[in-house]
Design a protein around this motif. Structure first.
Motif, short mmCIF file in Angstrom:
data_model
loop_
_atom_site.label_atom_id
_atom_site.label_comp_id
_atom_site.label_asym_id
_atom_site.label_seq_id
_atom_site.Cartn_x
_atom_site.Cartn_y
_atom_site.Cartn_z
N LYS A 139 -0.94 5.11 -12.35
CA LYS A 139 -2.25 4.50 -12.09
C LYS A 139 -3.16 4.47 -13.31
N GLN B 291 -3.41 -7.21 -11.02
CA GLN B 291 -4.65 -7.25 -11.79
C GLN B 291 -4.90 -5.93 -12.53
N GLY C 45 -2.80 -3.42 -13.02
CA GLY C 45 -1.64 -2.92 -13.75
C GLY C 45 -0.96 -4.01 -14.56
N GLY D 224 1.65 -5.88 -13.35
CA GLY D 224 2.42 -6.71 -12.43
C GLY D 224 2.47 -8.19 -12.80
N ASN E 145 -3.23 1.56 -16.60
CA ASN E 145 -2.49 1.44 -15.35
C ASN E 145 -1.22 0.65 -15.66
N PRO F 34 2.21 -0.83 -6.62
CA PRO F 34 0.92 -1.26 -7.16
C PRO F 34 -0.22 -0.35 -6.71
N LEU F 35 -1.00 0.09 -7.67
CA LEU F 35 -2.17 0.92 -7.38
C LEU F 35 -3.35 0.40 -8.19
N GLU F 36 -4.53 0.48 -7.61
CA GLU F 36 -5.77 0.10 -8.34
C GLU F 36 -6.47 1.32 -8.82
N THR G 15 1.26 0.33 -13.27
CA THR G 15 1.91 0.05 -11.99
C THR G 15 2.17 -1.46 -11.89
N SER G 16 2.79 -1.87 -10.82
CA SER G 16 3.09 -3.29 -10.62
C SER G 16 1.91 -4.07 -10.05
N HIS G 17 0.74 -3.46 -10.00
CA HIS G 17 -0.44 -4.16 -9.50
C HIS G 17 -0.71 -5.38 -10.40
#
Length: 109
Positions: free
Chosen positions: A20, A50, A52, A54, A44, A107-109, A46-48
């Motif tokens: 994250k 925006q 991350g 992603g 970040n 995905p994490l914000e 992650t696969s987020h």
């Protein structure tokens, strides 16, 4: 992932916050950098799409790892940019595997 995962009670919280970002690294924590270094904050990864990486292409992720260049063209902060020689030494197959694995990080914000 230890650097990109926030800590709870001094330990990386891999279960709830894997990748994250947000951890601040400053001169008091990271030794060996010039006194002018102001520190940095872990991104970040992650696969987020925006918050991350992603929405990054595989080529953009590999460029960040091997050249220390972010998606928007800016140079990554120390200490991340100092890790690029290690990633540059990886085979294409290993880099592709690393990117594929990063895509699996929730995905994490």
């Amino acid at each position: 992932m230890g650097c990109h995962t926030p800590r709870t009670k001094g330990l990386s919280d891999f279960r709830n916050s894997l990748g994250k970002g947000g951890t601040r690294y400053d001169p008091a924590f990271v030794k060996g950098y010039p006194s002018a270094w102001k520190g940095s904050v872990a991104s970040n990864i992650t696969s987020h799409p925006q918050a991350g990486i992603g929405a990054w292409t595989d080529a953009e992720v590999k460029r960040a790892l091997t050249q220390g260049i972010a998606r928007d063209g800016r140079e990554l902060d120390t200490p991340m940019k100092d890790h690029t020689p290690y990633f540059r030494g990886m085979t294409d197959e290993d880099l592709n595997s690393l990117v594929a694995w990063l895509r699996t990080v929730p995905p994490l914000e």
